[in-house]
Enzyme design. Structure first.
Site, PDB file in Angstrom:
ATOM      1  N   SER A 242      33.820  33.761  30.267  1.00 19.17           N
ATOM      2  CA  SER A 242      35.216  34.115  30.013  1.00 19.17           C
ATOM      3  C   SER A 242      36.025  32.832  29.876  1.00 19.17           C
ATOM      4  O   SER A 242      35.659  31.790  30.434  1.00 19.17           O
ATOM      5  CB  SER A 242      35.775  34.955  31.167  1.00 19.17           C
ATOM      6  OG  SER A 242      37.179  35.115  31.054  1.00 19.17           O
TER       7      SER A 242
ATOM      8  N   TYR B 145      36.881  36.563  39.953  1.00 22.93           N
ATOM      9  CA  TYR B 145      36.465  36.596  38.550  1.00 22.93           C
ATOM     10  C   TYR B 145      36.398  35.185  37.972  1.00 22.93           C
ATOM     11  O   TYR B 145      35.402  34.803  37.343  1.00 22.93           O
ATOM     12  CB  TYR B 145      37.433  37.461  37.746  1.00 22.93           C
ATOM     13  CG  TYR B 145      36.976  37.752  36.341  1.00 22.93           C
ATOM     14  CD1 TYR B 145      36.038  38.745  36.090  1.00 22.93           C
ATOM     15  CD2 TYR B 145      37.484  37.035  35.255  1.00 22.93           C
ATOM     16  CE1 TYR B 145      35.614  39.025  34.797  1.00 22.93           C
ATOM     17  CE2 TYR B 145      37.060  37.305  33.959  1.00 22.93           C
ATOM     18  CZ  TYR B 145      36.134  38.304  33.735  1.00 22.93           C
ATOM     19  OH  TYR B 145      35.708  38.573  32.457  1.00 22.93           O
TER      20      TYR B 145
END
Length: 253
Positions: A145, A158
């Site tokens: 990401s 995350y």
């Protein structure tokens, strides 16, 4: 353009029954690969596999697996090899996100994110690579990401898991280069997927994201397909250990 063809190749996409994973599976099948898609839900995995088969005419397989359980992962890999006879491309796509301030983040939620986003790619790749070494060919594509490179509030687990996945990708590239196995990471920015609907449906949060996107829109899942096929194909033979950002310009600021 024939170098983009994946005829005769077999791809395994974790979390491939929905969202970006389903798009990746479709893209590889359209390029000629046979594909196996996974989900915790057997019915969903099999339905997605059948959908891809009908759309592309390629051989497909739907597998139920918990990608945090190594015994289930080994059984999954055995099933793919038993069905197709080989395994050339692994896309570690399965992932979760829990959004909380650090002081409100409970240990169970932290462990869930880290185990799914970082430990699972480690386990899946460890189970697959021995087969790739025998073949003297392999493509590992980890879905990280942009939040592995830049931070965002309330995304502590995350961000750290995706940052770790980027570093893990580099180690994989170093350790298996001699076996003609490449490992690269894709770092998507904000894409309009099921995981992000909670943000998209919140007007204030949605506007925050749009304000940080020079292109002023969310990405469409299919806009990652060209990169997926490139990394899986022979055209990327000399690329390994890279992290490629597709984020609408967010990290350019």
């Amino acid at each position: 353009m024939t170098n983009f063809k994946l005829d005769g190749k077999v791809a395994l996409i974790t979390g491939g029954s929905q969202g970006l994973g389903l798009e990746f599976a479709r893209a590889l099948a359209n390029a000629g690969a046979s594909v196996a898609v996974t989900s915790r839900d057997k019915r969903k995995a099999q339905e997605s596999a059948e959908l891809i088969r009908k759309e592309t005419g390629r051989d497909t397989l739907g597998v139920a697996v918990d990608v945090t359980d190594y015994e289930q992962i080994q059984a999954m890999v055995d099933q793919v090899i038993g069905t197709f006879g080989r395994l050339d491309i692994l896309i570690n796509n399965a992932g979760v996100n829990v959004r909380k301030p650090i002081l409100d983040f409970d240990e169970a939620s932290w462990d869930l994110v880290q185990t799914t986003n970082l430990k699972a790619p480690f386990l899946c790749t460890k189970a697959v690579v021995p087969h790739m070494i025998k073949q003297k060919f392999g493509r590992i594509i980890n879905i990280a990401s942009m939040l592995g490179q830049v931070a965002l509030a309330e995304r502590s687990a995350y961000c750290s898991s995706k940052g770790g996945l980027i570093q893990l990708t580099k180690v994989m590239a170093l350790e298996w280069a001699e076996h003609n196995i490449t490992a690269n990471a894709i770092c998507p920015g904000p894409f309009a997927t099921e995981m992000n609907q909670v943000v998209i449906n919140n007007p204030e949060a949605n506007q925050f994201f749009l304000n940080h996107l020079p292109l002023k829109r969310w990405g469409k899942p299919g806009e990652l397909n060209g990169l997926i096929v490139y990394l899986a194909s022979e055209l990327s033979n000399f690329m390994t250990g890279s992290s490629l950002v597709i984020d609408g310009g967010w990290t350019s600021e």
